[in-house]
Design an enzyme around this catalytic site. Structure first.
Site, PDB file in Angstrom:
ATOM      1  N   LYS A 138      -9.746  -0.510  -5.281  1.00 24.43           N
ATOM      2  CA  LYS A 138      -9.722   0.170  -3.982  1.00 24.43           C
ATOM      3  C   LYS A 138     -11.054   0.840  -3.670  1.00 24.43           C
ATOM      4  CE  LYS A 138      -7.996   2.499  -0.487  1.00 24.43           C
ATOM      5  NZ  LYS A 138      -6.793   2.630   0.296  1.00 24.43           N
ATOM      6  N   ASP A 181       1.543   2.652   3.597  1.00 19.51           N
ATOM      7  CA  ASP A 181       0.697   3.841   3.437  1.00 19.51           C
ATOM      8  C   ASP A 181       1.540   5.116   3.393  1.00 19.51           C
ATOM      9  OD1 ASP A 181      -1.572   5.307   2.951  1.00 19.51           O
ATOM     10  OD2 ASP A 181      -2.226   5.386   5.039  1.00 19.51           O
ATOM     11  N   HIS A 240     -10.355   1.107   2.417  1.00 18.97           N
ATOM     12  CA  HIS A 240     -10.113   2.132   3.437  1.00 18.97           C
ATOM     13  C   HIS A 240     -11.312   2.046   4.381  1.00 18.97           C
ATOM     14  CE1 HIS A 240      -8.453   6.083   4.884  1.00 18.97           C
ATOM     15  NE2 HIS A 240      -9.625   6.018   5.488  1.00 18.97           N
ATOM     16  N   HIS A 285       1.353   5.445  -1.738  1.00 17.16           N
ATOM     17  CA  HIS A 285       0.929   6.564  -2.590  1.00 17.16           C
ATOM     18  C   HIS A 285       2.172   7.113  -3.281  1.00 17.16           C
ATOM     19  CE1 HIS A 285      -3.074   6.763  -0.719  1.00 17.16           C
ATOM     20  NE2 HIS A 285      -2.429   6.308   0.331  1.00 17.16           N
ATOM     21  N   HIS A 334       0.866  -1.206   0.000  1.00 14.22           N
ATOM     22  CA  HIS A 334       0.000   0.000   0.000  1.00 14.22           C
ATOM     23  C   HIS A 334       0.890   1.240   0.000  1.00 14.22           C
ATOM     24  CE1 HIS A 334      -3.678   2.354   1.631  1.00 14.22           C
ATOM     25  NE2 HIS A 334      -2.732   3.243   1.345  1.00 14.22           N
ATOM     26  N   HIS A 369      -4.279  -0.604   6.210  1.00 14.44           N
ATOM     27  CA  HIS A 369      -3.745   0.244   7.294  1.00 14.44           C
ATOM     28  C   HIS A 369      -4.629   0.211   8.543  1.00 14.44           C
ATOM     29  CE1 HIS A 369      -6.563   2.947   5.369  1.00 14.44           C
ATOM     30  NE2 HIS A 369      -5.752   3.337   4.432  1.00 14.44           N
TER      31      HIS A 369
HETATM   32  C1  NCD Z   1      -3.552   9.239   2.130  1.00 15.63           C
HETATM   33  C2  NCD Z   1      -3.156  10.280   1.073  1.00 15.63           C
HETATM   34  O1  NCD Z   1      -2.580  11.310   1.437  1.00 15.63           O
HETATM   35  O2  NCD Z   1      -3.393  10.032  -0.121  1.00 15.63           O
HETATM   36  N1  NCD Z   1      -3.518   9.865   3.423  1.00 15.63           N
HETATM   37  C3  NCD Z   1      -3.395   9.235   4.613  1.00 15.63           C
HETATM   38  O3  NCD Z   1      -3.505   9.884   5.647  1.00 15.63           O
HETATM   39  N2  NCD Z   1      -3.156   7.941   4.702  1.00 15.63           N
HETATM   40  C4  NCD Z   1      -4.873   8.656   1.818  1.00 15.63           C
HETATM   41  C5  NCD Z   1      -5.190   7.416   2.604  1.00 15.63           C
HETATM   42  O4  NCD Z   1      -4.587   6.368   2.397  1.00 15.63           O
HETATM   43  O5  NCD Z   1      -6.063   7.474   3.459  1.00 15.63           O
HETATM   44 ZN    ZN Z   2      -3.204   5.181   1.806  1.00 14.36          ZN
END
Ligand code: NCD
Ligand code: ZN
Length: 348
Positions: A101, A249, A138, A17, A15, A176
């Site tokens: 997702k 995450d 999520h 971003h 996971h 998460h």
């Molecule tokens: C994530 C993001 O910034 O894209 N933020 C976070 O707090 N984890 C989005 C997410 O996974 O919830």
């Molecule tokens: Zn995330």
């Protein structure tokens, strides 16, 4: 005697971003250094909702990797009521989509396009169940009257249990996780239900966000919970139960957008995550189980072979901070646990 180093099979991040554009160009190297594959979140603006968009995004990622890198991004589809089951299934069959997702609309960063009512996506879930495409969730309730610290527990009762009842064969990753209730749900569930656990949720509780003042860099969603929940997460992570595996995450936001009137949610840990996990397993006297959590259980859930090659970690004198990650857009603060970090990845 303290163990001073550890060699494990190369891990994956289930996971992450990676963002897009200049931010992608900036942060990709951090993930590609320590992880061979990563499940890439689709919450771009606009979100990745079609095979064509995922293919183009994957090309942008691959185009930014150094020639010597063997990093493989595993793409995901952002579920909205307009996602076409045929397109999703075709993307999966073509090896482009590894998962889809579910963002409850409004639950987190860039989730506005997400799902308001689970029934809206039942036809897609039906197809995913049939073809074995994992659903990544999520798991937070967005009902306005629910306290932010209860959102995960309420989601389990109100949405996840009914969803699992309606789609008992659907492969699900509860992402998460932050609560004892989530650990209990996964342990008790039948079928292919797993969960990812982040380094920061293993290392901080909600007090850390307010230690001597507000700590915006420790704010993420789902938000860190009470200490008892953190301990439950640690117990699950080091237990050797294959349903709990690594997902950082890592969610980069520019420093100035976190230190802000309305600071963004997300912790950037791509460069420190593996060391953090090693520290947690070390503290729990479970270093021998890190490799399963980091490098075996995730591939097993996704039906992929474990990676070739290894990564070496070593114990170091504790550092209180790492340098900001530089970017042309501005600096990004890297996650280090409040008590300091005393492991690091040895550069290959
Ligand atoms: C994530 C993001 O910034 O894209 N933020 C976070 O707090 N984890 C989005 C997410 O996974 O919830
Ligand atoms: Zn995330």
């Amino acid at each position: 005697m303290l163990q001073s180093s550890l060699v494990i099979r190369r891990p994956d991040d289930w996971h992450v971003h990676l963002r897009d554009g200049e931010m992608l160009a900036t942060v990709l190297a951090a993930t590609a250094r320590d992880f061979t594959r990563a499940i890439v979140m689709p919450n771009l603006q606009p979100p990745i909702t079609t095979t064509a968009a995922a293919l183009a995004y994957r090309s942008r990622i691959l185009g930014l990797l150094p020639a010597a890198s063997d990093f493989t991004p595993l793409m995901t589809c952002y579920l909205t009521p307009s996602v076409a089951p045929d397109d999703l299934a075709a993307g999966h069959a073509a090896g482009i989509f590894s998962a889809a997702k579910l963002y409850p609309a409004g639950a987190t960063t860039h989730s506005e396009a997400g799902v308001k009512q689970l029934r809206q996506i039942y036809p897609v879930l039906e197809r995913m169940q049939r073809i074995g495409l994992p659903l990544l969730i999520h798991g937070e309730s967005v009902a306005p009257n629910v306290d932010i610290f209860d959102r995960e527990a309420v989601f389990i009762e109100d949405e996840l249990i009914p969803l699992h009842t309606d789609f008992p064969a659907l492969r699900i990753v509860f992402e998460h996780i932050t609560s004892r209730e989530a650990v209990q749900f996964v342990r008790a569930a039948s079928g292919a239900i797993a969960a990812t656990i982040t380094p920061h949720h293993l290392m901080i509780n909600r007090n850390a966000m307010f230690e001597q003042g507000i700590r915006p860099h420790l704010y993420c969603l789902p938000v860190a919970k009470r200490e008892a929940h953190r301990l439950a997460l640690r117990g699950a992570a080091v237990s050797g139960d294959p349903r709990f595996f690594l997902g950082t995450d890592s969610a980069p936001h520019l420093r100035h957008l976190k230190e802000h009137d309305c600071g963004c949610a997300g912790v950037f840990n791509a460069g420190s995550a593996l060391a953090c996990y090693a520290q947690v397993f070390d503290e729990e006297d479970a270093l021998a189980r890190l490799e399963d959590f980091a490098s075996h259980f995730g591939p097993a859930f996704y039906g992929l072979p474990p990676n070739a090659g290894t990564v070496t970690l070593e114990r170091v004198a504790s550092v209180a901070a790492l340098p900001d990650w530089p970017s042309p857009l501005g600096p990004i603060k890297q996650f280090v646990p409040p008590g300091g970090l005393c492991w690091r990845v040895v550069k290959p």
